[in-house]
Each structure stands twice: as C-alpha cells, then as structure tokens.
Design an enzyme around this catalytic site. Structure first.
Site: not given
Length: 538
Positions: A247, A98, A316-317, A194
């Site tokens: 993202e 990330d 994960h979100d 991210d």
C-alpha cells in the site's frame, strides 16, 4: 514472456469483521470465511486477502496490533486460521494477510516497555521527542501525544493509539523480520503491506509546510526509504515464492521501478491511489472520466515492460464505487458491471472487494452513532468545534465515510442480510432485501453472474493477462476504451461511464465475437448509458 502465478490470478479482499459471522456475536470471523470458501471458489477467485485478524484493542478496526502472532478472540483462534489456510489450499486458492509495520497498538508489549522508561532498551523502538513539531495526523489532530510518565511525546501519524515504529532501530527491524518469517514459514502465500510508504520520516523531524495538514513531504515515500525496503526484502520476501502488495501512498510512476521493477523492486505490485480522488464529493457528479483515463493509462504504460499493476476500484478504505463513480439508482446494474469491465481487463492483477461482485452500494447513516470509524468520529468532533451543524457533518460523511464499504456483506434477504443471527457490529444496509448473494446466485441477469462471466473470460485468454494495453477513443469525454494485444491476438474493451447515449465509430476494427456485454441488445454505432462490451478483434 515470464509466467508468474500471481500475474494470472484474480484476488478477493475480505474485511473480516463484516464478511460472515459463524457464531452469532455480530462480528465476522475466521470460521465464517471457511464456510464461504466454496462461494469464492465458484466465483473464480485464486487469491484471498484477509484484513487484520491479529490481537488488537480495535481502535482502528485491527490496524492497531497488540500481538502480531495471536488471533483476536472475537475472530477465532490460531487453529481456526490454520484450518482456513489448509482449506483454502485444498481448493487451490492462495491466502495473503495484512502486514502492518509502520506502527503498532499502544497496547503492544513493545510500546508498553518503550514508554516505561527513557532508559529502557526498547525506548528507541518508537519515535519520542521532548517537544512536538507541527505535524498533523492523517486521522486528524496533532500527530504527537504527551506521555506524562516519561515527560515526552510519541509520534503517531494515524490514531493516538497507533504509535509509529522507529525503523532506524536495527533491533526493532530484526524483530519485525522474525515475525514476518514466522508467518511465511506457516505457509501463507504473501502479504498486503499496510502504509509501507510511511515507515521513513525525514531526519530531524522538521516542521511541515502546513500546520493544519499532514506533513506528507516528511512522512510519505521519503528519500532513504529503500534502504529499509531492501533489507526487508532480503531478509524475508526474497526467500519465498509469495505475492506481496504494497500500500504505497505517494509513490508515483517516476520511482515505481524501485518498488516493483524486475531489478530493484521489493514487491510483486503496489496499490497506487491517484485514481481514487477523481470524483466530486460535493456535487456527487460521478468520476472525471478524462482524468481517469489519463491516470490509469499512465500507470499501464509505466509498467508495461517492467513491473506489475494491482487493479482495483474498491477497498475497505473508500466508499462504494457504484455509488460514487456512477448512478446507482437509475442504472445500478449497468454501473456495477461497466465499472467492473473498465478496470478488470487492464494489465495487472485485479482485486475484487467483498460485495462489489453483487453491486453493493453506500449506506445512508442518520446519526454519528451509526458510524464506527475513528476517522469519522474525529472529523465530527473537529467540525462540531468549528461550528458546523450535525446534519451538515452527517451529509458529508454519507458521501465520504469508509464505513460505507464496511457494512455487513449481504448474503440473503434474511434478517441482517444473513450476515449474523445476532446484532451486527455495524448497521446493515437496508437494501439487502433486494441486493444479496442468494437472490443473484441462480439468475444469469445479475451483477454476480456478470462478474463470474468476467472472471471466466479473463482466464480464458492470456491476452487479458499479458497483452499490451493501448488506450483508444482517447478524446471521448465519456468512453473509456482500450485494446489488449498479444502477438496476433487482440481484444477491444469498451465502456461508457456516463448516463448519455454516446455515438461511437467502430469501423476501424474488424470485429469478431462479442465476448461480453451488459445490455441484451447491441447497436455498434452507439453506447448506451454505462454500457460495457468486450470484442475479439480479427
């Protein structure tokens, strides 16, 4: 046809804190990933994406970074990371990490220096104002925090402990590039980037249209962002053979070529999120299939000739897809496998989120103390202040919480799902005794076995990678089906995303081998509840 390694890959996302704990402290760690590399290799994984492991106070589980070039002690050491990279490469697997550059932690040395004085050289590395505008943060509450020492406010579009970097500052940008190149020189194979669509804010920071919602129009894919992204690409990514995944919340098919196109693109692919909100949080009625077909087909067509899709249904979100998009009680196996087939064989690089391959479900939390996510705690506080009952708030969070995807990976029926010998940082889903890796490893009739077959099938025929996508049975309210065609080769992918037996007419196709199916018996005139099939077409 240009062959590129990341177009032919299958990726797997690891949420490190919940993956595997090697030392019994209740927290997943880098040595824990190393112990499970053979499992991932056997599954068929080519690329591993590891969520943040950097030094961090963990206000947002590692997405608040206080040192970009250090490992948080509870996750291990930099030597552990180097060994992970080496061991992954030994197994012919790539490793991406990330990259969080919209903001840092408020405990990062840059911010500590920035807030020390209005005259400090790093003051302008972050966004300060004498008076706040009406912006609200994505995590709830005002997006500005007063700093008593310097008598100004700093901007944080996420947590108060995540001050936004000021991308208009050239020196700050160069420090970011130096850090990125340090990691790339270490030998990593790329980044998932991210919140990258948020780095540009509207000049002058005008008030938002709403004083109760985040000002998306002023802090998401704002005009001018590509000046920064061009420079980022030129000074870092373009100099290495890597895979980058942005993202990119707020990016649409209208401007996607600037992000991933052959001529203007800065990333290998992006995660788009249009399809994630197509389920009714209130009625829990599953996914809106017609809208799902419309959205995903739009993205398939937009990137058919230029650019590339990142394919996913879990991360994960968001809560677990098997629970939110289907019926994970009566049709658990069928749901988990049909949803997998639905997205996995589209044109793009498929990502599997840890536990998805064994059909992990949402947990059932009973108290706000069961939740870890800062976003949930902010929501609980706000709703409580507005008079909402505790039970009503918990009921909402049991549908929407990000913690559903963060419960420990279920490795076995041993205590704590074999994740740790200690006390896990987040409660383990009680269903681990029946849903776990160990119980599925040697059983051909499991979700895990199906995922292995699915991965093997995708890799067996380049039609699944490079073939043209065409939606079929477009008017069906429950069937999501499409063909993939490459030269004279064609495959037909059929999924019924409902609990209804659905008649289907396949007479227009000269069907060849049935390559994959999740029911033992097949009737070519009907699709059973959550049935999935993949045919070769003659």
């Amino acid at each position: 046809m240009e062959r590129i390694w990341w177009k032919e890959a299958v990726a797997y996302q690891i949420y490190l804190r919940s993956f595997y704990d090697s030392n019994g402290d209740g927290i997943g760690d880098l040595p824990g990933i190393i112990e499970k590399l053979d499992y991932l290799k056997d599954l068929g994984i080519d690329v591993i994406w590891v969520c943040p492991f950097y030094k961090s106070p963990n206000a947002d589980n590692g997405y608040d970074i206080s040192d970009y070039q250090a490992v948080l002690e509870e996750f291990g050491t930099m030597d552990d990371f180097d060994r992970l990279l080496e061991e992954a490469h030994k197994r012919d697997m790539k490793l991406i990490i990330d990259l969080v550059v919209n903001h840092t932690s408020d405990e990062h040395p840059w911010f500590i220096e920035s807030r020390s004085s209005k005259n400090h050289p790093k003051r302008d590395w972050y966004i300060w104002a004498d008076q706040p505008n009406n912006w609200q943060s994505i995590f709830g509450g005002p997006a500005w925090q007063y700093d008593k020492h310097s008598d100004q406010y700093y901007l944080h579009i996420f947590s108060v402990k995540q001050p936004d970097l000021n991308w208009e500052n050239k020196d700050m940008r160069q420090s970011i590039y130096d850090m990125i190149n340090w990691w790339l020189d270490k030998g990593i194979d790329g980044f998932r980037v991210d919140a990258i669509s948020h780095i540009k804010k509207t000049k002058g920071l005008p008030n938002g249209q709403s004083s109760t919602e985040p000002p998306w129009e002023h802090m998401m894919n704002v005009d001018g962002i590509h000046n920064y992204l061009d420079e980022l690409y030129d000074k870092t990514f373009s100099n290495y053979d890597i895979m980058t995944v942005g993202e990119a919340n707020g990016v649409s098919t209208d401007d996607i070529y600037k992000w991933v196109g052959k001529d203007e693109g800065k990333f290998s692919m992006i995660f788009q999120f249009e399809h994630l909100d197509l389920w009714d949080r209130n009625s829990n009625a599953g996914v809106d299939v017609p809208k799902l077909k419309e959205v995903l087909t739009k993205w398939q067509h937009a990137l058919d000739e230029d650019g590339w899709n990142a394919l996913f249904i879990e991360n994960h979100d968001i809560p677990r897809a098997t629970t939110t998009w289907g019926n994970d009680e009566e049709y658990w196996y069928e749901c988990a496998t049909a949803l997998g087939v639905m997205y996995f064989f589209m044109k793009g690089t498929p990502f599997i989120y840890q536990g998805q391959e064994i059909g992990m479900k949402n947990a059932e939390f009973s108290s706000i103390n069961d939740f870890n996510d800062i976003k949930d705690h902010n929501f609980y506080k706000q709703q409580s202040e507005q008079g909402e009952s505790a039970q009503a708030i918990i009921d909402t969070l049991n549908v929407t919480s990000r913690d559903h995807s963060r419960t420990p990976m279920q490795w076995s029926a041993e205590p704590n799902a074999g994740f740790t010998t200690g006390t896990p940082w987040l409660k383990t889903n009680p269903n681990y005794k029946t849903i776990n890796v160990e119980s599925q490893l040697n059983d051909p009739n499991t979700v895990l076995a199906f995922y292995k077959d699915m991965i093997q099938l995708k890799k067996s025929d380049e039609t699944f990678t490079y073939g043209k996508y065409d939606l079929v049975f477009e008017s069906s309210p429950t069937v999501f089906a499409y063909t993939r065609t490459l030269n004279k080769d064609q495959v037909l992918v059929l999924t019924n995303l409902s609990e209804d037996r659905t008649p289907i007419d396949l007479s227009q196709y000269e069907l060849g081998h049935l390559l994959l199916n999740n029911y033992s018996e097949v009737d070519e005139t009907v699709l059973k509840p959550y049935e999935a099939r993949v045919y070769q077409v003659k």
